[in-house]
Design an enzyme around this catalytic site. Structure first.
Site, mmCIF file in Angstrom:
data_model
loop_
_atom_site.group_PDB
_atom_site.id
_atom_site.type_symbol
_atom_site.label_atom_id
_atom_site.label_comp_id
_atom_site.label_asym_id
_atom_site.label_seq_id
_atom_site.Cartn_x
_atom_site.Cartn_y
_atom_site.Cartn_z
ATOM 1 N N HIS A 264 0.724 -1.500 0.523
ATOM 2 C CA HIS A 264 -0.128 0.026 0.386
ATOM 3 C C HIS A 264 0.434 1.539 0.236
ATOM 4 O O HIS A 264 1.181 2.687 -0.725
ATOM 5 C CB HIS A 264 -0.995 0.115 0.763
ATOM 6 C CG HIS A 264 -2.213 1.275 1.216
ATOM 7 N ND1 HIS A 264 -3.125 0.902 1.125
ATOM 8 C CD2 HIS A 264 -1.866 2.489 1.688
ATOM 9 C CE1 HIS A 264 -3.708 2.178 1.080
ATOM 10 N NE2 HIS A 264 -2.720 2.963 1.129
ATOM 11 N N GLU A 265 1.585 1.247 1.205
ATOM 12 C CA GLU A 265 2.495 2.833 1.354
ATOM 13 C C GLU A 265 3.454 2.635 0.049
ATOM 14 O O GLU A 265 3.614 4.023 -0.733
ATOM 15 C CB GLU A 265 3.663 2.527 2.390
ATOM 16 C CG GLU A 265 2.872 2.226 3.230
ATOM 17 C CD GLU A 265 1.393 3.365 3.311
ATOM 18 O OE1 GLU A 265 1.803 4.727 2.999
ATOM 19 O OE2 GLU A 265 0.846 3.116 4.061
ATOM 20 N N HIS A 268 1.363 4.067 -2.930
ATOM 21 C CA HIS A 268 1.652 5.806 -2.597
ATOM 22 C C HIS A 268 2.853 6.349 -2.926
ATOM 23 O O HIS A 268 3.428 7.534 -3.687
ATOM 24 C CB HIS A 268 1.400 6.254 -1.378
ATOM 25 C CG HIS A 268 -0.007 5.986 -1.225
ATOM 26 N ND1 HIS A 268 -1.310 6.970 -0.823
ATOM 27 C CD2 HIS A 268 0.001 5.103 0.512
ATOM 28 C CE1 HIS A 268 -2.339 6.790 -0.732
ATOM 29 N NE2 HIS A 268 -1.474 6.157 0.287
ATOM 30 N N GLU A 294 -4.943 7.640 -2.997
ATOM 31 C CA GLU A 294 -5.117 6.172 -2.501
ATOM 32 C C GLU A 294 -5.314 4.791 -3.868
ATOM 33 O O GLU A 294 -5.632 4.035 -3.312
ATOM 34 C CB GLU A 294 -6.811 6.627 -1.806
ATOM 35 C CG GLU A 294 -7.321 5.374 -0.553
ATOM 36 C CD GLU A 294 -5.735 4.909 0.347
ATOM 37 O OE1 GLU A 294 -4.953 6.769 0.300
ATOM 38 O OE2 GLU A 294 -5.910 4.190 0.943
#
Ligand code: ZN
Length: 500
Positions: A264-265, A268, A294
């Protein structure tokens, strides 16, 4: 004109430097800093942020923007300079609308409010937080009034996270989604549950870390321009050109937490690493909105990381890392396990199928609070009632219900919807990618992600904040933000897993 633009860019570069320096301090606070430094660090970050704010809101910036208006109208609208002037004018207008006393008042209200929230959550005692939340909601209403006339009182709050987006647009998107998504969850609940017990064994932390590093390297995270650290609440941060860091956490008793938070990070960070270097030290050097951001973290976490193809390639390797945990678990069982759907009380632990409902509930309540249709004191009761209606379960107490998120104590109203919008956009983008890369699934099953990464960089990342979210989605997918593709994706994926 050239001189004025140059002058504006010089000021904006100073502001950017100050903000990134504050971000370095913030990163350090969360990743390294000894607890005793909290107060000193608070002053340091406060001073940097204040100087950045004063520099940006200086009358000189307003005058330069005014003087540049005629020239900007003549520019190619998609050019970097035209977008820079447009976005700077938007941010300048927003930043100068709010009187300094109100900024200070919010800082004070939320500092005390957050303390009260922490205690209220620990004791599961909503009335402890209630008077503080009432004041913060009241502040938010006064904030919105500064932007009157508006179509809806929630618009000015939403606009801070999703530039240009209207409440009515988001409501229309969510209205079409809520019923069918809730039905899907109820249908899944009727089916036998998948087994995920093998994900709750003992997992060596260093091995998890090493596997996570391999995974984010595979999807294209550039370690020469980043690093990874452990924190309590994972985040990613852009500290300026050549420095986009990720953070993560590792639990030794549950496999999912570390790997999916890391993907997830990294999602980003891939977005930020892909922004054109020519936009560095300007307000355009960052993702364009929280929802678009997101959409990228979710795309890499879920559409890639929770896909069958990703694990077709990576599962044998994972089994080498954890032979005693996964040696006797076949790929199908593992795939189903990491995609288990189960209504839970806590948003941050929610699976792909239930997540949006947590968000829709929060957004509805925020809107009713702002509209004055709902009183803060009635919030716990309404929360529980509606939670049961959407997810089929009722929280045992307020700590696992209305008090679970930090956002309302920090005055972040309008923020939640961006999480769900991000999910929707991720699938819209995915469908667009598949049109251009018909063999995407084969590539993924062979561990090849560079074509996908290149596509995203070209269509989305490199533009930074040049285009507003709706405009960007329209350019990339051919339509505005729409929940239908996401619903289709959920129905197909979970229909197959649960045999609906
Ligand atoms: Zn995120």
């Amino acid at each position: 004109m050239e001189n004025k633009l140059k002058e504006l860019k010089t000021i904006l570069a100073d502001v950017d430097d100050l903000q990134r320096a504050a971000s370095v301090l913030n990163w350090d606070q969360q990743a390294n800093m000894p607890a005793a430094a909290a107060e000193a660090r608070g002053y340091q970050m406060g001073t940097l942020s204040r100087i950045a704010h004063e520099t940006f809101t200086d009358e000189k910036v307003g005058k330069l923007l005014e003087a540049l208006k005629p020239a900007a109208a003549e520019m190619e609208p998609d050019s970097d300079d035209a977008c820079l002037i447009k976005v700077t004018a938007r941010e300048y207008k927003r930043s100068t609308k709010v009187p300094p006393e109100m900024v200070a008042e919010k800082a004070q209200l939320t500092a005390v409010g957050n303390q009260a929230w922490q205690e209220a959550r620990a004791k599961s005692d909503f009335p402890l937080f209630q008077p503080h939340m009432e004041k913060i909601v009241d502040w938010s209403k006064r904030f919105a009034e500064l932007f009157a006339p508006y179509d809806h009182i929630y618009d000015p709050l939403l606009d801070g996270y999703e530039p240009g987006m209207k409440t009515a647009e988001v409501q229309a998107i969510f209205d079409g989604l809520k019923g069918p998504q809730s039905e899907l969850i109820h249908a899944i609940a009727e089916k036998p549950q998948v087994d995920d017990s093998f994900l709750h064994l003992d997992f060596d932390e260093q091995k998890q870390w090493d596997f996570g590093v391999e995974a984010v390297t595979q999807i294209g995270y550039d370690w020469k321009r980043g690093r990874e650290d452990k924190v309590t609440h994972p985040f990613s941060t852009n500290l300026g050109y050549g420095d986009q860091r990720i953070t993560t956490r590792v639990y030794d008793d549950f496999f999912n937490t570390h790997l999916f938070a890391t993907l997830h990070e990294a999602g980003h960070a891939l977005y930020e690493q892909g922004i054109g270097p020519e936009l560095a030290r300007t307000p355009l050097y960052g993702g364009t909105s929280l929802a678009i951001h997101e959409s990228q973290s979710r795309l890499w976490e879920n559409l890639v990381g929770r896909s069958h193809q990703f694990w077709t390639f990576n599962y044998p390797r994972l089994q080498e890392f954890f032979p005693s945990q996964f040696g006797n678990v076949d790929l199908e069982s593992f795939y189903k396990g990491i995609n288990k759907v189960e209504p839970s009380f806590i948003r941050v632990e929610a699976d792909e199928a239930t997540y949006n409902l947590h968000i829709m509930l929060r957004m509805e309540l925020e809107i009713e609070l702002l509209e004055g249709k709902l009183a803060v004191k009635d919030l716990p009761e309404v929360w529980n009632e509606r939670f049961n209606q959407y997810l089929g379960v009722t929280p045992p107490d307020d700590a696992e219900g209305v008090l679970q998120d930090v956002h309302w104590s920090f005055g972040l109203y309008g923020y939640f919807s961006t999480y769900a919008l991000g999910n929707l956009i991720s699938v819209q983008i995915w469908e667009a990618v598949k049109k251009d890369l018909p063999d995407l699934e084969d590539l993924m099953a062979a561990g090849k992600f560079s074509d996908l990464h290149k596509w995203l960089r070209e269509k989305i990342y490199r533009h930074g904040s040049k285009f507003e979210p709706q405009e960007l989605v329209q350019r990339v997918t051919g339509s505005k933000i729409d929940g239908t593709p996401y619903l289709r994706y959920l129905q197909s994926k979970f229909g197959e897993i649960y045999g609906l």
